[in-house]
Design a protein around this motif. Structure first.
Motif, mmCIF file in Angstrom:
data_model
loop_
_atom_site.group_PDB
_atom_site.id
_atom_site.type_symbol
_atom_site.label_atom_id
_atom_site.label_comp_id
_atom_site.label_asym_id
_atom_site.label_seq_id
_atom_site.Cartn_x
_atom_site.Cartn_y
_atom_site.Cartn_z
ATOM 1 N N GLU A 21 0.827 -1.209 0.000
ATOM 2 C CA GLU A 21 0.000 0.000 0.000
ATOM 3 C C GLU A 21 0.862 1.260 0.000
ATOM 4 O OE1 GLU A 21 -3.389 1.724 2.916
ATOM 5 O OE2 GLU A 21 -3.567 -0.370 2.311
ATOM 6 N N GLN A 22 1.948 1.253 0.766
ATOM 7 C CA GLN A 22 2.856 2.404 0.768
ATOM 8 C C GLN A 22 3.489 2.617 -0.593
ATOM 9 O OE1 GLN A 22 5.539 1.573 4.002
ATOM 10 N NE2 GLN A 22 4.332 2.797 5.447
ATOM 11 N N ARG A 23 3.874 1.511 -1.258
ATOM 12 C CA ARG A 23 4.418 1.616 -2.619
ATOM 13 C C ARG A 23 3.379 2.228 -3.559
ATOM 14 N NH1 ARG A 23 6.169 -4.000 -3.870
ATOM 15 N NH2 ARG A 23 5.744 -3.997 -1.761
ATOM 16 N N SER A 24 2.130 1.822 -3.403
ATOM 17 C CA SER A 24 1.057 2.361 -4.240
ATOM 18 C C SER A 24 0.895 3.863 -4.014
ATOM 19 C CB SER A 24 -0.253 1.631 -3.920
ATOM 20 O OG SER A 24 -1.338 2.237 -4.573
ATOM 21 N N TYR A 25 0.930 4.286 -2.749
ATOM 22 C CA TYR A 25 0.811 5.712 -2.450
ATOM 23 C C TYR A 25 1.995 6.500 -3.000
ATOM 24 C CZ TYR A 25 -3.181 4.989 0.640
ATOM 25 O OH TYR A 25 -4.404 4.686 1.139
ATOM 26 N N LEU A 26 3.191 5.939 -2.887
ATOM 27 C CA LEU A 26 4.363 6.640 -3.416
ATOM 28 C C LEU A 26 4.318 6.759 -4.938
ATOM 29 C CD1 LEU A 26 7.211 5.269 -1.127
ATOM 30 C CD2 LEU A 26 6.279 7.592 -1.200
ATOM 31 N N TRP A 27 3.908 5.691 -5.622
ATOM 32 C CA TRP A 27 3.745 5.769 -7.077
ATOM 33 C C TRP A 27 2.702 6.829 -7.435
ATOM 34 C CZ3 TRP A 27 6.196 4.499 -11.285
ATOM 35 C CH2 TRP A 27 7.149 3.499 -11.236
ATOM 36 N N GLY A 28 1.579 6.827 -6.723
ATOM 37 C CA GLY A 28 0.538 7.815 -6.990
ATOM 38 C C GLY A 28 1.023 9.229 -6.761
ATOM 39 N N PHE A 29 1.751 9.430 -5.664
ATOM 40 C CA PHE A 29 2.276 10.758 -5.380
ATOM 41 C C PHE A 29 3.251 11.202 -6.458
ATOM 42 C CE2 PHE A 29 5.510 13.471 -3.368
ATOM 43 C CZ PHE A 29 4.709 14.554 -3.047
ATOM 44 N N GLY A 30 4.146 10.293 -6.861
ATOM 45 C CA GLY A 30 5.111 10.633 -7.905
ATOM 46 C C GLY A 30 4.437 10.976 -9.229
ATOM 47 N N LEU A 31 3.479 10.160 -9.628
ATOM 48 C CA LEU A 31 2.771 10.436 -10.880
ATOM 49 C C LEU A 31 1.976 11.745 -10.803
ATOM 50 C CD1 LEU A 31 1.519 6.861 -11.804
ATOM 51 C CD2 LEU A 31 3.203 8.233 -13.036
ATOM 52 N N ALA A 32 1.305 11.973 -9.672
ATOM 53 C CA ALA A 32 0.550 13.221 -9.511
ATOM 54 C C ALA A 32 1.478 14.429 -9.546
ATOM 55 C CB ALA A 32 -0.244 13.187 -8.206
ATOM 56 N N LEU A 33 2.638 14.303 -8.926
ATOM 57 C CA LEU A 33 3.602 15.401 -8.939
ATOM 58 C C LEU A 33 4.096 15.686 -10.356
ATOM 59 C CD1 LEU A 33 5.140 17.330 -7.057
ATOM 60 C CD2 LEU A 33 6.956 15.625 -6.970
ATOM 61 N N VAL A 34 4.439 14.637 -11.092
ATOM 62 C CA VAL A 34 4.905 14.815 -12.474
ATOM 63 C C VAL A 34 3.796 15.431 -13.335
ATOM 64 C CG1 VAL A 34 5.570 13.547 -14.555
ATOM 65 C CG2 VAL A 34 6.675 13.046 -12.387
ATOM 66 N N LEU A 35 2.576 14.931 -13.165
ATOM 67 C CA LEU A 35 1.463 15.459 -13.968
ATOM 68 C C LEU A 35 1.100 16.890 -13.589
ATOM 69 C CD1 LEU A 35 -0.726 12.255 -14.087
ATOM 70 C CD2 LEU A 35 0.389 13.371 -16.030
ATOM 71 N N THR A 36 1.473 17.315 -12.410
ATOM 72 C CA THR A 36 1.279 18.715 -12.022
ATOM 73 C C THR A 36 2.401 19.590 -12.567
ATOM 74 O OG1 THR A 36 0.130 18.042 -10.015
ATOM 75 C CG2 THR A 36 1.010 20.271 -10.057
ATOM 76 N N LEU A 37 3.616 19.070 -12.532
ATOM 77 C CA LEU A 37 4.772 19.872 -12.950
ATOM 78 C C LEU A 37 4.863 20.055 -14.461
ATOM 79 C CD1 LEU A 37 7.506 18.604 -10.489
ATOM 80 C CD2 LEU A 37 6.258 20.759 -10.430
ATOM 81 N N ILE A 38 4.337 19.125 -15.230
ATOM 82 C CA ILE A 38 4.423 19.236 -16.698
ATOM 83 C C ILE A 38 3.780 20.528 -17.206
ATOM 84 C CG2 ILE A 38 3.584 18.235 -18.867
ATOM 85 C CD1 ILE A 38 4.146 15.472 -17.652
ATOM 86 N N PRO A 39 2.521 20.839 -16.862
ATOM 87 C CA PRO A 39 1.949 22.106 -17.351
ATOM 88 C C PRO A 39 2.673 23.336 -16.808
ATOM 89 C CG PRO A 39 0.200 20.642 -16.606
ATOM 90 C CD PRO A 39 1.487 20.033 -16.188
ATOM 91 N N PHE A 40 3.082 23.300 -15.531
ATOM 92 C CA PHE A 40 3.826 24.442 -14.984
ATOM 93 C C PHE A 40 5.132 24.657 -15.733
ATOM 94 C CE2 PHE A 40 1.126 23.888 -11.221
ATOM 95 C CZ PHE A 40 0.786 25.208 -10.982
ATOM 96 N N ALA A 41 5.848 23.598 -16.010
ATOM 97 C CA ALA A 41 7.113 23.722 -16.723
ATOM 98 C C ALA A 41 6.894 24.215 -18.150
ATOM 99 C CB ALA A 41 7.838 22.378 -16.732
ATOM 100 N N MET A 42 5.858 23.698 -18.804
ATOM 101 C CA MET A 42 5.582 24.159 -20.170
ATOM 102 C C MET A 42 5.269 25.651 -20.190
ATOM 103 S SD MET A 42 3.434 21.152 -22.024
ATOM 104 C CE MET A 42 3.279 22.100 -23.525
ATOM 105 N N LEU A 43 4.541 26.111 -19.202
ATOM 106 C CA LEU A 43 4.179 27.520 -19.149
ATOM 107 C C LEU A 43 5.382 28.393 -18.800
ATOM 108 C CD1 LEU A 43 1.907 29.608 -19.301
ATOM 109 C CD2 LEU A 43 1.575 29.264 -16.858
ATOM 110 N N ALA A 44 6.185 27.943 -17.863
ATOM 111 C CA ALA A 44 7.279 28.772 -17.367
ATOM 112 C C ALA A 44 8.521 28.746 -18.253
ATOM 113 C CB ALA A 44 7.659 28.326 -15.954
ATOM 114 N N PHE A 45 8.824 27.598 -18.836
ATOM 115 C CA PHE A 45 10.122 27.463 -19.487
ATOM 116 C C PHE A 45 10.082 27.298 -20.996
ATOM 117 C CE2 PHE A 45 10.746 25.610 -15.167
ATOM 118 C CZ PHE A 45 11.457 26.681 -14.660
ATOM 119 N N THR A 46 8.913 27.158 -21.590
ATOM 120 C CA THR A 46 8.848 27.002 -23.044
ATOM 121 C C THR A 46 7.875 28.006 -23.631
ATOM 122 O OG1 THR A 46 7.077 25.370 -22.955
ATOM 123 C CG2 THR A 46 9.325 24.524 -22.889
ATOM 124 N N ALA A 47 8.024 28.207 -24.908
ATOM 125 C CA ALA A 47 7.111 29.102 -25.625
ATOM 126 C C ALA A 47 6.281 28.241 -26.573
ATOM 127 C CB ALA A 47 7.891 30.157 -26.379
#
Length: 119
Positions: A21-47
């Motif tokens: 269960e802890q592994r599942s939560y860590l995978w979920g947290f990692g994926l959620a973090l990546v899926l949150t950072l992708i739009p922020f990075a696209m907005l901040a660092f790319t045109a």
């Protein structure tokens, strides 16, 4: 098998379940973090074009909903979990009807009250 042997097996099973269960939560947290950072990075660092950015944000949001359902709410397509999935889908349907109806009413009022300002 003695009572202490059964207790040890039970404790080992609980430990394995907790680790899984802890592994599942860590995978979920990692994926959620990546899926949150992708739009922020696209907005901040790319045109990128505006429409590409909107589509990326929408796609990441939809994928993140699935990640939350799978890794945090533990909703899968198993037979035992189908009732939970149907309940969530019905809730989504009600939310779509409410939001769609609200937008319909607001745009209709906008058109009736300010017809000259319509695009």
């Amino acid at each position: 098998m003695s009572a202490s042997g059964v207790e040890q097996d039970s404790a080992a099973q609980r430990a394995q379940k907790k680790a899984r269960e802890q592994r599942s939560y860590l995978w979920g947290f990692g994926l959620a973090l990546v899926l949150t950072l992708i739009p922020f990075a696209m907005l901040a660092f790319t045109a990128v074009e505006r429409m590409t950015l909107w589509l990326t944000i929408g796609a990441c949001a939809l994928i993140q909903v699935v990640v939350h359902l799978r890794f945090f709410l533990h909703i899968t397509l198993d037979r035992s979990k189908r009732e939970d999935l149907l309940l969530i889908l019905f809730t989504v349907l009600i939310l779509i009807i409410l939001c769609g109806g609200t937008l319909w009413i607001l745009f209709d009022l906008y058109q009736r009250m300010l017809p000259d300002m319509m695009p």
